[in-house]
Structure formats: structure tokens, C-alpha cells
Motif scaffolding. Structure first.
Motif: not given
Lengths: 184, 184
Positions: B149-153, B179-184
Motif C-alpha cells: 500500500r502507498k504510505v506517507a511518513i 505520522i504514518v498515513y496509509v491509503w487503503k
């Protein structure tokens, strides 16, 4: 330059950073309510927005290529707000979600925020099995779908506020600016 | 009187309302960072908090029966904060969740906020099937669990910020304020 700036919900919610950005703008766009909340910081031209659609947003983006533009957003631009719709730098503000959580003393990490304002959000309702739900609602929303669960209804925050805790099957939303908090 | 007041994450995040409440306090409690952010508004006695536990909170509540007390909370008191732990009136502030969403231009109503800071949050990870996840993380958190999955750190917001978008299996958290943002 284009900033989308959150102005909060109540008088006095604007941060020092947001006030500076608003003060530096040559043109300030916003709804009537957003302009009222920000008025004392505005020194540029004011344009009241009456339509909220892609055509208007694209026009504002075009103007911002030549002028320093601010678009005001009540609450926070990233809570069912303008931040994902207009291509600008977002400055955060206090949202109604935060005010509801502060009132209930419930943590954001224990709930899921659902936008049911002018839209069908029933696809999200099964999340109640995992977490509490904080629902942004209008008077078309019927809390009774949550049966015998405990709910809080908070309406018109910072206005003529109405606050009630009851069972979902006894609850009713009477305002178009309501938050329904459902405990799992 | 006891207020728990959010002071935001960066310099200038304090709202006009929060500044007034801080200014009126006889005693102000807070972490070193929270006191720094609020310092120009404080006129009462300052007590730096070094322990964050029930015993300390009960002692502060006791003091507030005789004095006008403010407890500062970095970010927002209702985001993995002190608001649900100390028995006071909560004043909202800008949280790291909001700053991350503003940077990513993602709406809160499209994600679930998960507190994985100094705790095992794996019970919440299956929510990724329904929504994007915004995870409050420290360096013990391993994003690789989310595979391709694509994530932003986003690390150290308003400090020496590090920002990266990549696949979860290539991601790494190097800071205790991430903050770790994970796209579904």
C-alpha cells in the motif's frame, strides 16, 4: 498565492498564524459566516461566496495566479471542508468535530468521523461494530438506525446550542448543523 | 477552576480564546514544549510537568478547587491528549493530525485516526479495508505490515520535518513524533 484558511466555529477561534495569513491577503473569499468570524483581521478586498462548486473554485485559483488570495473555511479546511477541493496551501482551524469531542471528553482516536451532511453515509454505519461514530449531520439524518445505543446530539455549537444524551431510538436531529455521537 | 487548553504544535497555533484562558490562570501546568509555545500569554505561576500519570492529574485537580488552573496540552487535548484524563473544561487546539491532513490535502472524513504511540494498535489495522489510516507513531512502529500500500511518513512537524511518500514495505519511522498515513 492561494491559502485556504480555517477560521474555526466560534468567535476567537482564529490562530495567530491564520490571522497573519488573512491580514496579508489582497482578496479574501468566504461564506457570510466565515467572513464575520475573520472580519477584524481582513485588510484586503472581501468577496462573499454564494456558490460552492468546481467552477467557482477554478475561477478563484485563476485569480490567485496574479493576486495573494485567501479562501476562508469555517471550522477546519480538512473536515468536510474546502481544503481538498481548492488547490492551495491549507492553514488549519478549530473544527466542530473538536468542539464536540471537547464537550464529550472523548478522544478522536476512539471514534470514526462520518460526513452525513447532505449525503447518504449509510455505507459507513457498520464501523460502529469497531468504534464510536461521530456523525456530521443535518435534519434529514435519522439517528434511530442505531437502535438502543447511547447517543449525544449537539446542535448549533456556539449558537443557540442544544445538547442531549439519550438512546438513539429516542433521538431526533432538528438542525442542519448537528453532530451525532454514537457510542458502540 | 480547571481548563485543559490545546496550544497546537507550531509557534502561532494558539487561538485568541486559548490565549485569554491561559492569561487568566493563576497556575499553569505543562510539558516543557507546551510551556514554550504558550509562554508569551502566561502571567501566572508556571509548573513544568515531568510525570504524566493519574497521581499527578489528581493533585492538579485538587489544586484547582482553590486556584484558577490551566493545564497546557500540545496539539489538541482530545487527540491522544490530556482532555480525557484530567477533569476540566477543554479548549481545543490545532493537532498534528490536522497538520498532516492539511499537508496531504486529505479529509478527516476519509480516514480513521489510530494511536500507536507507545502502544500496540494492531487491533485497529483491519480498518484499512474500509478507510485510509492516519497513525500516530513512534520509532517502534513498523509500517511494513501494510505491504504494497502507498504510505506517507511525516516526522517532526514544525521541527526538522521529514516527509516521504513510498510503499509501506519500503517505509521506516525514524522519529518518536511521526505520522504514518496509509491509503487503503
Amino acid at each position: 498565492m492561494l491559502h485556504v484558511v480555517g477560521v474555526g466555529i466560534c468567535e476567537g477561534h482564529i490562530t495567530e498564524r491564520a490571522a497573519k495569513i488573512i491580514g496579508a491577503a489582497e482578496i479574501v473569499f468566504g461564506s457570510k459566516k466565515a467572513i464575520e468570524l475573520a472580519s477584524k483581521y481582513i485588510s484586503g478586498e472581501v468577496v462573499e461566496m454564494k456558490k460552492f462548486c468546481g467552477e467557482v473554485y477554478r475561477e478563484i485559483e485563476k485569480i490567485s495566479s496574479k493576486k495573494n488570495v485567501v479562501v476562508l473555511s469555517t471550522g477546519d479546511p480538512m473536515v468536510a471542508g474546502l481544503g481538498s477541493k481548492i488547490d492551495g496551501v491549507v492553514e488549519s482551524g478549530i473544527s466542530s468535530v473538536q468542539l464536540a469531542l471537547a464537550k464529550l471528553r472523548e478522544d478522536l482516536c476512539n471514534c470514526v468521523v462520518v460526513d452525513a451532511h447532505s449525503r447518504d453515509a449509510s455505507g459507513d454505519f457498520d464501523l460502529i461494530e469497531k468504534r464510536n461514530l461521530l456523525i456530521l449531520a443535518d435534519r434529514n439524518f435519522d439517528p434511530k438506525v442505531f437502535g438502543s445505543r447511547k447517543v449525544a446530539i449537539i446542535e448549533n455549537i456556539c449558537g443557540k446550542e442544544r445538547f442531549k444524551i439519550c438512546l438513539a431510538e429516542e433521538a431526533e436531529v432538528k438542525s442542519d448543523y448537528a453532530i451525532v455521537y454514537v457510542w458502540k
